[in-house]
Design a protein around this motif. Structure first.
Motif, mmCIF file in Angstrom:
data_model
loop_
_atom_site.group_PDB
_atom_site.id
_atom_site.type_symbol
_atom_site.label_atom_id
_atom_site.label_comp_id
_atom_site.label_asym_id
_atom_site.label_seq_id
_atom_site.Cartn_x
_atom_site.Cartn_y
_atom_site.Cartn_z
ATOM 1 N N GLY A 97 0.834 -1.199 0.000
ATOM 2 C CA GLY A 97 0.000 0.000 0.000
ATOM 3 C C GLY A 97 0.865 1.244 0.000
ATOM 4 N N SER A 98 0.243 2.381 0.261
ATOM 5 C CA SER A 98 1.023 3.627 0.243
ATOM 6 C C SER A 98 1.670 3.826 1.614
ATOM 7 C CB SER A 98 0.116 4.808 -0.083
ATOM 8 O OG SER A 98 -0.788 5.000 0.975
ATOM 9 N N PRO A 99 2.851 4.447 1.629
ATOM 10 C CA PRO A 99 3.493 4.744 2.915
ATOM 11 C C PRO A 99 2.588 5.571 3.828
ATOM 12 C CG PRO A 99 5.043 5.079 1.108
ATOM 13 C CD PRO A 99 3.712 4.797 0.476
ATOM 14 N N ASP A 100 1.832 6.516 3.254
ATOM 15 C CA ASP A 100 0.974 7.370 4.090
ATOM 16 C C ASP A 100 -0.110 6.559 4.792
ATOM 17 O OD1 ASP A 100 2.375 9.607 3.524
ATOM 18 O OD2 ASP A 100 0.966 10.394 2.040
ATOM 19 N N ALA A 101 -0.696 5.589 4.077
ATOM 20 C CA ALA A 101 -1.797 4.806 4.678
ATOM 21 C C ALA A 101 -1.293 3.982 5.861
ATOM 22 C CB ALA A 101 -2.437 3.915 3.628
ATOM 23 N N ILE A 102 -0.139 3.359 5.725
ATOM 24 C CA ILE A 102 0.352 2.523 6.834
ATOM 25 C C ILE A 102 0.821 3.410 7.994
ATOM 26 C CG2 ILE A 102 2.703 2.176 5.894
ATOM 27 C CD1 ILE A 102 0.672 -0.452 7.821
ATOM 28 N N LYS A 103 1.350 4.601 7.667
ATOM 29 C CA LYS A 103 1.756 5.516 8.751
ATOM 30 C C LYS A 103 0.531 5.965 9.536
ATOM 31 C CE LYS A 103 5.564 7.687 6.373
ATOM 32 N NZ LYS A 103 5.964 8.921 5.729
ATOM 33 N N ASN A 104 -0.558 6.233 8.816
ATOM 34 C CA ASN A 104 -1.793 6.657 9.495
ATOM 35 C C ASN A 104 -2.324 5.538 10.393
ATOM 36 O OD1 ASN A 104 -4.157 8.320 9.973
ATOM 37 N ND2 ASN A 104 -5.222 6.807 8.711
ATOM 38 N N HIS A 106 -0.642 3.149 11.701
ATOM 39 C CA HIS A 106 0.297 3.002 12.820
ATOM 40 C C HIS A 106 0.003 4.033 13.914
ATOM 41 C CE1 HIS A 106 4.552 3.707 14.489
ATOM 42 N NE2 HIS A 106 4.085 2.614 15.044
ATOM 43 N N ARG A 107 -0.267 5.273 13.485
ATOM 44 C CA ARG A 107 -0.540 6.351 14.460
ATOM 45 C C ARG A 107 -1.773 5.978 15.305
ATOM 46 N NH1 ARG A 107 -3.943 9.988 14.240
ATOM 47 N NH2 ARG A 107 -4.435 9.741 12.029
ATOM 48 N N VAL A 108 -2.830 5.510 14.626
ATOM 49 C CA VAL A 108 -4.063 5.147 15.346
ATOM 50 C C VAL A 108 -3.795 3.973 16.295
ATOM 51 C CG1 VAL A 108 -6.419 4.259 15.033
ATOM 52 C CG2 VAL A 108 -5.506 5.974 13.438
ATOM 53 N N TYR A 109 -3.057 2.969 15.807
ATOM 54 C CA TYR A 109 -2.800 1.772 16.623
ATOM 55 C C TYR A 109 -1.897 2.095 17.826
ATOM 56 C CZ TYR A 109 -5.192 -1.769 13.817
ATOM 57 O OH TYR A 109 -6.155 -2.547 13.208
ATOM 58 N N GLN A 110 -0.900 2.964 17.552
ATOM 59 C CA GLN A 110 0.044 3.327 18.626
ATOM 60 C C GLN A 110 -0.702 3.955 19.803
ATOM 61 O OE1 GLN A 110 2.996 6.051 17.149
ATOM 62 N NE2 GLN A 110 4.657 4.877 18.058
ATOM 63 N N GLU A 111 -1.712 4.787 19.476
ATOM 64 C CA GLU A 111 -2.493 5.426 20.542
ATOM 65 C C GLU A 111 -3.202 4.387 21.419
ATOM 66 O OE1 GLU A 111 -5.093 8.079 18.423
ATOM 67 O OE2 GLU A 111 -3.426 9.438 17.934
ATOM 68 N N VAL A 158 14.732 -11.014 5.179
ATOM 69 C CA VAL A 158 13.957 -10.047 5.961
ATOM 70 C C VAL A 158 14.854 -8.839 6.212
ATOM 71 C CG1 VAL A 158 12.643 -9.653 8.085
ATOM 72 C CG2 VAL A 158 12.737 -11.960 7.091
ATOM 73 N N TYR A 159 14.419 -7.669 5.718
ATOM 74 C CA TYR A 159 15.203 -6.438 5.886
ATOM 75 C C TYR A 159 14.407 -5.448 6.722
ATOM 76 C CZ TYR A 159 17.785 -8.216 1.853
ATOM 77 O OH TYR A 159 18.522 -8.985 1.002
ATOM 78 N N LEU A 160 15.013 -4.938 7.788
ATOM 79 C CA LEU A 160 14.398 -3.823 8.512
ATOM 80 C C LEU A 160 14.953 -2.560 7.856
ATOM 81 C CD1 LEU A 160 12.545 -3.017 10.871
ATOM 82 C CD2 LEU A 160 14.576 -2.809 12.285
ATOM 83 N N VAL A 161 14.077 -1.804 7.178
ATOM 84 C CA VAL A 161 14.572 -0.719 6.326
ATOM 85 C C VAL A 161 14.310 0.666 6.895
ATOM 86 C CG1 VAL A 161 14.455 -2.099 4.217
ATOM 87 C CG2 VAL A 161 12.450 -0.798 4.907
ATOM 88 N N GLY A 162 13.702 0.750 8.080
ATOM 89 C CA GLY A 162 13.444 2.064 8.677
ATOM 90 C C GLY A 162 12.195 1.995 9.539
ATOM 91 N N GLU A 163 11.562 3.160 9.706
ATOM 92 C CA GLU A 163 10.359 3.222 10.533
ATOM 93 C C GLU A 163 9.153 2.762 9.730
ATOM 94 O OE1 GLU A 163 10.255 7.128 12.279
ATOM 95 O OE2 GLU A 163 11.912 6.482 13.575
ATOM 96 N N VAL A 164 8.012 2.660 10.396
ATOM 97 C CA VAL A 164 6.778 2.279 9.685
ATOM 98 C C VAL A 164 6.571 3.259 8.520
ATOM 99 C CG1 VAL A 164 4.264 2.166 9.863
ATOM 100 C CG2 VAL A 164 5.689 1.202 11.685
ATOM 101 N N GLY A 165 6.321 2.726 7.339
ATOM 102 C CA GLY A 165 6.194 3.546 6.113
ATOM 103 C C GLY A 165 7.369 3.291 5.184
#
Ligand code: NDP
Length: 284
Positions: A97-104, A106-111, A158-165
């Motif tokens: 999906g788009s980076p913006d959608a998964i970041k959004n 993540h923000r909701v889930y993190q809360e 398996v590569y960890l490439v950065g933060e969510v997004g």
């Protein structure tokens, strides 16, 4: 052993879920529209649930691999679904999906104290069947460490490439290249036909030359034989090239923009075919 929930049992999800089961994890899954995948999983020992909420309630880790941002948001941003996750549970979100959608998301889930790993995959249905996918993960190292055993049931790299997004950012670039390379391979076959070059010889020689690509080496035969069983459906590739073009608003992406036009105009007629069917618009 962890209890794993699986949402999205399509061309990718079903073989991935089977590999999770094979590694001895308890698997919770449910039917969406098509009843076939859950029947297969049930015979292999999966627990059949009647709703997404039941899948989540019964699982320590939830994996989702849905077609697009739209389905991901519909399923995973519902209030009832979010409320069902236990604090500190982990969602491994594998939709491209788009980076913006998964970041959004993540923000909701993190809360709510729910951990999210952005983890799109590459390797196609063959990689999914063999448990040999490449995972481009975005998120915390500690979250990845906690689910590495589950991911390793499905993946070879398996590569960890950065933060969510960041996972979906790399995936968008991969898909931009893959989408363009498929069109380039179709053009190579078209020119070979006109120049009366045998495509087997073409593949062998270019395989050892600078024009080679993964698409040319792995998809040329299906294009020549007009084998367009999916695989990876053409509308999903259109979606991915669209993400790359949308994300690259400030970049100069002439080939991606042209590829997007071609996939868009081929989409309607070829919605159930593999994206290699784009070659039908090119090879006469
Ligand atoms: P499919 O269309 O084959 O499968 C999608 C799955 O999602 C189906 O099982 C569908 O169920 C299910 N689904 C759709 N909506 C819902 C919903 N609201 N609730 C629950 N389940 C739902 O897609 P793929 O498996 O091919 O692709 C999945 C993702 O993986 C996409 O983002 C794609 O871009 C990516 N990907 C695909 C690859 C490939 O080679 N196919 C390779 C790498 C990544 P039903 O059929 O019953 O509607």
């Amino acid at each position: 052993m962890k209890k794993v929930g699986f949402i999205g049992l399509g061309a990718m999800g079903l073989p991935m879920a089977q590999n999770v089961l094979k590694q001895g994890f308890e698997l919770n899954a449910m039917q969406h529209r098509n009843p076939d995948p859950i029947r297969v999983l049930e015979t292999q020992g999966a627990q059949v649930c009647s709703s997404v909420e039941e899948v989540i309630r019964n699982s320590d880790v939830v994996i989702s691999i849905l077609p697009t941002d739209k389905e991901m948001n519909e399923v995973l941003l519902s209030e009832d679904v979010i409320d069902t996750f236990q604090k500190n549970a982990i969602l491994i979100e594998m939709t491209s999906g788009s980076p913006d959608a998964i970041k959004n998301l993540h923000r909701v889930y993190q809360e709510q104290g729910i951990r999210v790993l952005d983890a799109p995959v590459s390797g196609g249905t063959v990689g999914a069947e063999k448990g040999a996918l490449t995972v481009m993960a975005g998120g915390d190292q500690s979250t990845l460490n906690d689910v590495e055993d589950v991911i390793n049931a499905m993946a070879q790299n398996v590569y960890l490439v950065g933060e969510v997004g960041a996972g979906n950012a790399i995936k968008a670039i991969n898909q931009m290249l893959a989408g363009i390379h498929m069109i380039a391979t179709s053009e190579a076959i078209s020119l070979a036909n006109e120049l009366e070059v045998d495509t087997n010889i073409l593949k062998e020689v270019i395989g050892n030359s600078s024009g080679a690509s993964w698409m040319l080496m792995n998809k040329l035969d299906s294009i020549v034989d007009e084998q367009f069983e999916p695989g990876f459906k053409l509308p999903l590739m259109k979606k991915d090239v669209q993400i790359a073009v949308d994300e690259g608003r400030a970049s100069v992406l002439p080939l991606a923009s042209l590829a997007l036009q071609l996939y868009k105009s081929a989409e309607k007629e070829n919605s159930e075919l593999d994206f290699a069917a784009i070659s039908k618009s090119i090879i006469r």
